[in-house]
Design a protein around this motif. Structure first.
Motif, PDB file in Angstrom:
ATOM      1  N   GLU A 109       0.835  -1.207   0.000  1.00  0.00           N
ATOM      2  CA  GLU A 109       0.000   0.000   0.000  1.00  0.00           C
ATOM      3  C   GLU A 109       0.869   1.255   0.000  1.00  0.00           C
ATOM      4  O   GLU A 109       0.607   2.207  -0.732  1.00  0.00           O
ATOM      5  CB  GLU A 109      -0.929  -0.011   1.214  1.00  0.00           C
ATOM      6  CG  GLU A 109      -2.036   1.007   1.149  1.00  0.00           C
ATOM      7  CD  GLU A 109      -2.999   0.770   0.001  1.00  0.00           C
ATOM      8  OE1 GLU A 109      -3.450   1.761  -0.593  1.00  0.00           O
ATOM      9  OE2 GLU A 109      -3.294  -0.395  -0.318  1.00  0.00           O
ATOM     10  N   ARG A 110       1.907   1.235   0.816  1.00  0.00           N
ATOM     11  CA  ARG A 110       2.827   2.375   0.863  1.00  0.00           C
ATOM     12  C   ARG A 110       3.528   2.558  -0.489  1.00  0.00           C
ATOM     13  O   ARG A 110       3.671   3.676  -0.981  1.00  0.00           O
ATOM     14  CB  ARG A 110       3.854   2.168   1.969  1.00  0.00           C
ATOM     15  CG  ARG A 110       4.782   3.360   2.147  1.00  0.00           C
ATOM     16  CD  ARG A 110       5.948   3.044   3.059  1.00  0.00           C
ATOM     17  NE  ARG A 110       6.763   2.022   2.409  1.00  0.00           N
ATOM     18  CZ  ARG A 110       7.205   0.915   3.003  1.00  0.00           C
ATOM     19  NH1 ARG A 110       6.911   0.676   4.246  1.00  0.00           N
ATOM     20  NH2 ARG A 110       7.938   0.045   2.357  1.00  0.00           N
ATOM     21  N   ASP A 111       3.949   1.449  -1.099  1.00  0.00           N
ATOM     22  CA  ASP A 111       4.606   1.533  -2.400  1.00  0.00           C
ATOM     23  C   ASP A 111       3.662   2.084  -3.455  1.00  0.00           C
ATOM     24  O   ASP A 111       4.065   2.863  -4.313  1.00  0.00           O
ATOM     25  CB  ASP A 111       5.115   0.153  -2.832  1.00  0.00           C
ATOM     26  CG  ASP A 111       6.255  -0.342  -1.972  1.00  0.00           C
ATOM     27  OD1 ASP A 111       6.847   0.481  -1.244  1.00  0.00           O
ATOM     28  OD2 ASP A 111       6.532  -1.558  -2.026  1.00  0.00           O
ATOM     29  N   ARG A 112       2.396   1.678  -3.377  1.00  0.00           N
ATOM     30  CA  ARG A 112       1.403   2.166  -4.339  1.00  0.00           C
ATOM     31  C   ARG A 112       1.190   3.670  -4.177  1.00  0.00           C
ATOM     32  O   ARG A 112       1.103   4.406  -5.162  1.00  0.00           O
ATOM     33  CB  ARG A 112       0.080   1.416  -4.152  1.00  0.00           C
ATOM     34  CG  ARG A 112      -0.971   1.797  -5.146  1.00  0.00           C
ATOM     35  CD  ARG A 112      -0.581   1.344  -6.519  1.00  0.00           C
ATOM     36  NE  ARG A 112      -1.518   1.840  -7.498  1.00  0.00           N
ATOM     37  CZ  ARG A 112      -1.351   1.728  -8.776  1.00  0.00           C
ATOM     38  NH1 ARG A 112      -0.292   1.128  -9.261  1.00  0.00           N
ATOM     39  NH2 ARG A 112      -2.235   2.201  -9.603  1.00  0.00           N
ATOM     40  N   GLU A 113       1.115   4.140  -2.931  1.00  0.00           N
ATOM     41  CA  GLU A 113       0.953   5.574  -2.674  1.00  0.00           C
ATOM     42  C   GLU A 113       2.157   6.358  -3.174  1.00  0.00           C
ATOM     43  O   GLU A 113       2.014   7.431  -3.765  1.00  0.00           O
ATOM     44  CB  GLU A 113       0.731   5.817  -1.185  1.00  0.00           C
ATOM     45  CG  GLU A 113      -0.602   5.324  -0.687  1.00  0.00           C
ATOM     46  CD  GLU A 113      -0.709   5.356   0.823  1.00  0.00           C
ATOM     47  OE1 GLU A 113       0.247   5.822   1.491  1.00  0.00           O
ATOM     48  OE2 GLU A 113      -1.744   4.910   1.333  1.00  0.00           O
ATOM     49  N   TYR A 119       4.064   9.498 -10.070  1.00  0.00           N
ATOM     50  CA  TYR A 119       3.695   9.343 -11.486  1.00  0.00           C
ATOM     51  C   TYR A 119       2.215   9.600 -11.756  1.00  0.00           C
ATOM     52  O   TYR A 119       1.684   9.137 -12.747  1.00  0.00           O
ATOM     53  CB  TYR A 119       4.053   7.945 -11.966  1.00  0.00           C
ATOM     54  CG  TYR A 119       5.522   7.630 -11.823  1.00  0.00           C
ATOM     55  CD1 TYR A 119       6.452   8.199 -12.676  1.00  0.00           C
ATOM     56  CD2 TYR A 119       5.972   6.790 -10.820  1.00  0.00           C
ATOM     57  CE1 TYR A 119       7.798   7.932 -12.534  1.00  0.00           C
ATOM     58  CE2 TYR A 119       7.315   6.514 -10.668  1.00  0.00           C
ATOM     59  CZ  TYR A 119       8.219   7.088 -11.528  1.00  0.00           C
ATOM     60  OH  TYR A 119       9.554   6.833 -11.397  1.00  0.00           O
ATOM     61  N   ARG A 120       1.518  10.328 -10.906  1.00  0.00           N
ATOM     62  CA  ARG A 120       0.081  10.512 -11.090  1.00  0.00           C
ATOM     63  C   ARG A 120      -0.258  11.347 -12.325  1.00  0.00           C
ATOM     64  O   ARG A 120      -1.352  11.294 -12.835  1.00  0.00           O
ATOM     65  CB  ARG A 120      -0.542  11.118  -9.867  1.00  0.00           C
ATOM     66  CG  ARG A 120      -0.078  12.529  -9.607  1.00  0.00           C
ATOM     67  CD  ARG A 120      -0.804  13.148  -8.442  1.00  0.00           C
ATOM     68  NE  ARG A 120      -0.075  14.343  -8.040  1.00  0.00           N
ATOM     69  CZ  ARG A 120       0.243  14.620  -6.830  1.00  0.00           C
ATOM     70  NH1 ARG A 120      -0.112  13.843  -5.861  1.00  0.00           N
ATOM     71  NH2 ARG A 120       0.910  15.733  -6.569  1.00  0.00           N
ATOM     72  N   HIS A 121       0.697  12.127 -12.798  1.00  0.00           N
ATOM     73  CA  HIS A 121       0.429  12.984 -13.941  1.00  0.00           C
ATOM     74  C   HIS A 121       0.468  12.228 -15.269  1.00  0.00           C
ATOM     75  O   HIS A 121       0.103  12.769 -16.297  1.00  0.00           O
ATOM     76  CB  HIS A 121       1.428  14.152 -13.983  1.00  0.00           C
ATOM     77  CG  HIS A 121       2.838  13.708 -14.146  1.00  0.00           C
ATOM     78  ND1 HIS A 121       3.595  13.250 -13.069  1.00  0.00           N
ATOM     79  CD2 HIS A 121       3.636  13.625 -15.231  1.00  0.00           C
ATOM     80  CE1 HIS A 121       4.808  12.916 -13.493  1.00  0.00           C
ATOM     81  NE2 HIS A 121       4.863  13.118 -14.788  1.00  0.00           N
TER      82      HIS A 121
END
Length: 122
Positions: A109-113, A119-121
């Motif tokens: 979960e931490r890695d996903r966050e 890279y959300r853009h």
């Protein structure tokens, strides 16, 4: 946490069921840190003597090594792929509800966050 005796551990490694008072140890063994490594070791170590028989074939040792890899790679692939299925089966054998154990890795979960923050853009 109570640990099994040598005899109980050997029986457990061969697929047996441990007594109820060792359920905490079973839960830790199947879901705790390095549980996948323990699972793969239990799965692959008995295969090593069988694979060593390929060294008895006449010819260069690199051919025997390739024959070993021809068996080892698919076994490793399927053993890793079926790890969660086997874990759920073993937990069920010991009367532990497998649905209560999370299927994700602790840091996933931490890695996903972190990934989404970086890279959300995209």
């Amino acid at each position: 946490m109570k640990t099994p005796t040598f005899r109980q551990r050997l029986r457990y490694d061969l697929g047996g069921v441990l007594p109820k008072d060792l359920q905490d140890w079973v839960r830790h063994d199947l879901t705790g840190p390095r549980s996948t490594a323990r699972y793969l070791a239990r799965f692959l170590l008995p295969l090593v003597p069988v694979l060593m028989l390929f060294l008895l074939f006449p010819g260069p040792n690199w051919i025997a090594g390739l024959m070993m890899l021809l068996i080892l790679i698919p076994v490793l692939y399927f053993a890793t792929g079926l790890h969660l299925v086997y874990r759920a089966f073993r937990l069920g054998q010991h009367g532990i509800d497998a649905a209560s154990i999370p299927r994700t890795m602790p840091g996933a979960e931490r890695d996903r966050e972190t990934y989404e923050a970086n890279y959300r853009h995209l």
